[in-house]
Write a protein that holds these residues in place. Structure first.
Motif, mmCIF file in Angstrom:
data_model
loop_
_atom_site.group_PDB
_atom_site.id
_atom_site.type_symbol
_atom_site.label_atom_id
_atom_site.label_comp_id
_atom_site.label_asym_id
_atom_site.label_seq_id
_atom_site.Cartn_x
_atom_site.Cartn_y
_atom_site.Cartn_z
ATOM 1 N N GLY A 49 28.621 41.780 39.930
ATOM 2 C CA GLY A 49 29.968 41.718 39.375
ATOM 3 C C GLY A 49 30.041 41.023 38.026
ATOM 4 N N LEU A 50 28.984 40.310 37.637
ATOM 5 C CA LEU A 50 28.953 39.581 36.365
ATOM 6 C C LEU A 50 28.044 40.244 35.328
ATOM 7 C CD1 LEU A 50 28.678 35.944 37.811
ATOM 8 C CD2 LEU A 50 30.715 37.014 36.848
ATOM 9 N N LEU A 51 27.520 41.413 35.647
ATOM 10 C CA LEU A 51 26.571 42.067 34.743
ATOM 11 C C LEU A 51 27.195 42.367 33.377
ATOM 12 C CD1 LEU A 51 24.743 44.691 37.008
ATOM 13 C CD2 LEU A 51 23.693 42.776 35.795
ATOM 14 N N PRO A 52 26.424 42.165 32.308
ATOM 15 C CA PRO A 52 26.904 42.605 30.990
ATOM 16 C C PRO A 52 26.886 44.129 30.913
ATOM 17 C CG PRO A 52 24.637 41.838 30.848
ATOM 18 C CD PRO A 52 25.091 41.538 32.242
ATOM 19 N N THR A 53 27.618 44.677 29.965
ATOM 20 C CA THR A 53 27.690 46.130 29.819
ATOM 21 C C THR A 53 26.577 46.643 28.905
ATOM 22 O OG1 THR A 53 29.140 46.016 27.891
ATOM 23 C CG2 THR A 53 30.195 46.015 30.067
ATOM 24 N N TYR A 54 26.423 47.965 28.888
ATOM 25 C CA TYR A 54 25.436 48.583 28.004
ATOM 26 C C TYR A 54 25.770 48.309 26.537
ATOM 27 C CZ TYR A 54 22.541 52.171 25.810
ATOM 28 O OH TYR A 54 21.626 52.824 25.034
ATOM 29 N N GLU A 55 27.089 48.295 26.219
ATOM 30 C CA GLU A 55 27.514 48.031 24.843
ATOM 31 C C GLU A 55 27.143 46.614 24.409
ATOM 32 O OE1 GLU A 55 29.387 49.470 27.151
ATOM 33 O OE2 GLU A 55 29.397 51.497 26.269
ATOM 34 N N GLN A 56 27.055 45.705 25.366
ATOM 35 C CA GLN A 56 26.754 44.305 25.042
ATOM 36 C C GLN A 56 25.261 44.040 24.913
ATOM 37 O OE1 GLN A 56 28.867 42.667 28.421
ATOM 38 N NE2 GLN A 56 30.558 41.927 27.137
ATOM 39 N N VAL A 57 24.458 44.572 25.813
ATOM 40 C CA VAL A 57 23.026 44.215 25.822
ATOM 41 C C VAL A 57 22.100 45.432 25.837
ATOM 42 C CG1 VAL A 57 23.419 41.975 26.914
ATOM 43 C CG2 VAL A 57 23.011 43.987 28.340
ATOM 44 N N SER A 119 39.729 51.659 47.388
ATOM 45 C CA SER A 119 40.972 52.426 47.317
ATOM 46 C C SER A 119 42.116 51.571 46.771
ATOM 47 C CB SER A 119 41.348 52.963 48.706
ATOM 48 O OG SER A 119 40.347 53.827 49.193
ATOM 49 N N LEU A 120 42.184 50.308 47.228
ATOM 50 C CA LEU A 120 43.251 49.415 46.781
ATOM 51 C C LEU A 120 43.163 49.151 45.288
ATOM 52 C CD1 LEU A 120 45.609 47.475 47.419
ATOM 53 C CD2 LEU A 120 43.892 45.709 47.907
ATOM 54 N N ILE A 121 41.954 48.838 44.824
ATOM 55 C CA ILE A 121 41.781 48.538 43.398
ATOM 56 C C ILE A 121 42.038 49.789 42.557
ATOM 57 C CG2 ILE A 121 40.111 47.816 41.647
ATOM 58 C CD1 ILE A 121 38.827 46.094 43.917
ATOM 59 N N SER A 122 41.605 50.956 43.043
ATOM 60 C CA SER A 122 41.876 52.215 42.328
ATOM 61 C C SER A 122 43.374 52.466 42.229
ATOM 62 C CB SER A 122 41.206 53.386 43.061
ATOM 63 O OG SER A 122 39.814 53.256 43.036
ATOM 64 N N HIS A 123 44.104 52.053 43.291
ATOM 65 C CA HIS A 123 45.542 52.297 43.340
ATOM 66 C C HIS A 123 46.309 51.431 42.343
ATOM 67 C CE1 HIS A 123 49.356 53.543 45.113
ATOM 68 N NE2 HIS A 123 49.703 52.271 45.240
ATOM 69 N N VAL A 124 45.844 50.191 42.143
ATOM 70 C CA VAL A 124 46.593 49.258 41.294
ATOM 71 C C VAL A 124 46.068 49.202 39.862
ATOM 72 C CG1 VAL A 124 47.227 47.826 43.273
ATOM 73 C CG2 VAL A 124 45.158 47.276 41.978
ATOM 74 N N THR A 125 45.039 49.981 39.545
ATOM 75 C CA THR A 125 44.517 50.025 38.178
ATOM 76 C C THR A 125 44.468 51.453 37.678
ATOM 77 O OG1 THR A 125 42.205 50.216 38.939
ATOM 78 C CG2 THR A 125 43.054 47.989 38.545
ATOM 79 N N THR A 126 44.486 51.608 36.376
ATOM 80 C CA THR A 126 44.250 52.926 35.787
ATOM 81 C C THR A 126 42.760 53.223 35.858
ATOM 82 O OG1 THR A 126 43.880 52.062 33.562
ATOM 83 C CG2 THR A 126 46.176 52.547 34.195
ATOM 84 N N GLU A 128 40.776 53.832 33.450
ATOM 85 C CA GLU A 128 40.100 53.074 32.399
ATOM 86 C C GLU A 128 39.911 51.613 32.814
ATOM 87 O OE1 GLU A 128 42.767 55.031 31.870
ATOM 88 O OE2 GLU A 128 41.624 56.702 30.982
ATOM 89 N N GLN A 129 40.949 51.027 33.426
ATOM 90 C CA GLN A 129 40.843 49.648 33.889
ATOM 91 C C GLN A 129 39.806 49.513 35.008
ATOM 92 O OE1 GLN A 129 44.964 49.098 34.944
ATOM 93 N NE2 GLN A 129 45.407 47.865 33.117
ATOM 94 N N PHE A 130 39.795 50.490 35.906
ATOM 95 C CA PHE A 130 38.835 50.440 37.011
ATOM 96 C C PHE A 130 37.412 50.483 36.477
ATOM 97 C CE2 PHE A 130 36.042 52.364 40.147
ATOM 98 C CZ PHE A 130 36.308 51.589 41.267
ATOM 99 N N MET A 131 37.134 51.397 35.537
ATOM 100 C CA MET A 131 35.787 51.533 34.987
ATOM 101 C C MET A 131 35.400 50.334 34.129
ATOM 102 S SD MET A 131 34.681 54.261 36.337
ATOM 103 C CE MET A 131 33.164 54.503 35.408
ATOM 104 N N SER A 132 36.410 49.664 33.547
ATOM 105 C CA SER A 132 36.133 48.532 32.675
ATOM 106 C C SER A 132 35.871 47.246 33.460
ATOM 107 C CB SER A 132 37.313 48.323 31.723
ATOM 108 O OG SER A 132 37.114 47.174 30.928
ATOM 109 N N TRP A 133 36.785 46.894 34.382
ATOM 110 C CA TRP A 133 36.633 45.625 35.105
ATOM 111 C C TRP A 133 37.004 45.682 36.592
ATOM 112 C CZ3 TRP A 133 41.310 44.298 37.156
ATOM 113 C CH2 TRP A 133 42.465 44.778 36.529
ATOM 114 N N GLY A 134 37.782 46.689 37.015
ATOM 115 C CA GLY A 134 38.248 46.736 38.390
ATOM 116 C C GLY A 134 37.129 46.825 39.414
ATOM 117 N N TRP A 135 36.064 47.557 39.083
ATOM 118 C CA TRP A 135 34.950 47.733 40.019
ATOM 119 C C TRP A 135 34.222 46.421 40.322
ATOM 120 C CZ3 TRP A 135 30.057 46.285 38.641
ATOM 121 C CH2 TRP A 135 29.817 46.084 37.272
#
Length: 297
Positions: A49-57, A119-126, A128-135
């Protein structure tokens, strides 16, 4: 394929963990080994859950992910067998099958909880938000579960069987060598049996989500509902069949389940594409009842 290879890295590492923590369990005790596996499993899950992204590293991001999946797999390889051993060695006479099946309920409980959180997190986020930080949220939340599990496990006593071995000095120097020397054929038989039902398990619990949405064109919610239904049925069938095995025998149930899996493999693939109702029914039967019978024994 890259995504499933990353996912599969954890499975490939499990045999390493089973030997490593099986060794520690036979040398230091079941409880000690299970504390190590819990920290490894929970720590690696939280760090995902704390992994950096491909854009970062850059390429370090997927490399870190695969390393953490390997740690997960190694830890689970020891955790799974160790938890069942702790249960069966502590079981009263006559109900070892029931006690041994109880740890197996962690799989459907975990999958139902994971699916609901997804399912809950998908429901309350867009999207883009899910792919960015919701997961990341379910992975980070695992630190709470690990803390709770460490507190519970710290109060568990060592099994009577290991205590007797320790007091008598009957501790193998290299347990894996001793196991293969004394009962090598049955070790290999058990591995061979598990390869068969393990493949179908991975399909019905993991790959079927992609198969149903990409190739059968089901909505994502339908695929998740089918998995949840199968797991919910397992929560009922696992302890019942575990208890039943104490009276009719483990081998009879296990082999019977494998035969039914073999016979229903083609109908399963044929029917899950004929509508959501059939998909739900086949997941309930094949995953929730037949595979649960194999799994609980």
């Amino acid at each position: 394929m890259l995504a499933f290879s990353t996912f599969g890295a954890g499975y490939a590492a499990r045999p390493i963990g089973s030997v490593l923590f099986g060794h520690l369990g036979d040398r230091l005790g079941r409880k000690a080994a299970l504390m190590y596996t819990l920290v490894g499993m929970g720590g690696s899950s939280t760090l995902i859950g704390l992994l950096p992204t491909y854009e970062q590293v850059g390429l370090l991001a997927p490399i870190f992910l695969v390393i953490l999946r390997l740690i997960q797999g190694i830890s689970l390889g020891g955790e799974w067998g160790g938890a069942i051993l702790l249960a069966t060695e502590s079981a009263p006479k006559g109900v070892r099958g029931l006690y041994g099946s109880i740890p197996q309920m962690g799989v459907p409980i975990g999958l139902v909880a994971g699916t609901l959180s997804f399912s809950l997190i998908s429901h309350v986020t867009t999207n883009e938000q899910f792919m960015s930080w919701g997961w990341r949220i379910p992975f980070l939340f695992s630190i709470v579960l690990v803390s709770l599990a460490i507190w519970i496990r710290s109060g568990i006593e060592e099994t009577p069987i290991f205590q007797e071995q320790k007091e008598s000095g009957d501790i193998a120097r290299v347990p894996i060598v001793e196991a293969l020397r004394s009962d090598g054929k049955n070790v290999l038989r058990a591995i061979g049996l598990k390869l068969g039902d393990g493949f179908f398990n991975v399909f019905t619990m993991s790959y079927v989500l992609t198969f149903a949405t990409v190739y059968l064109s089901y909505p994502r919610d339908t695929a998740l509902n089918a998995l949840t239904i199968g797991c919910a049925v397992m929560l009922v069938t696992i302890p019942i069949i575990g208890y039943l095995s104490d009276f009719v025998g483990r081998k009879r149930i296990y082999i019977g389940g494998l035969i039914l899996l073999f016979l229903l493999a083609v109908p399963y693939f044929s029917l899950i594409g004929k509508g959501a109702g059939w998909f739900y029914v086949m997941q309930a039967i094949v995953l929730g009842i037949i595979w649960a019978a194999i799994f609980s024994t």
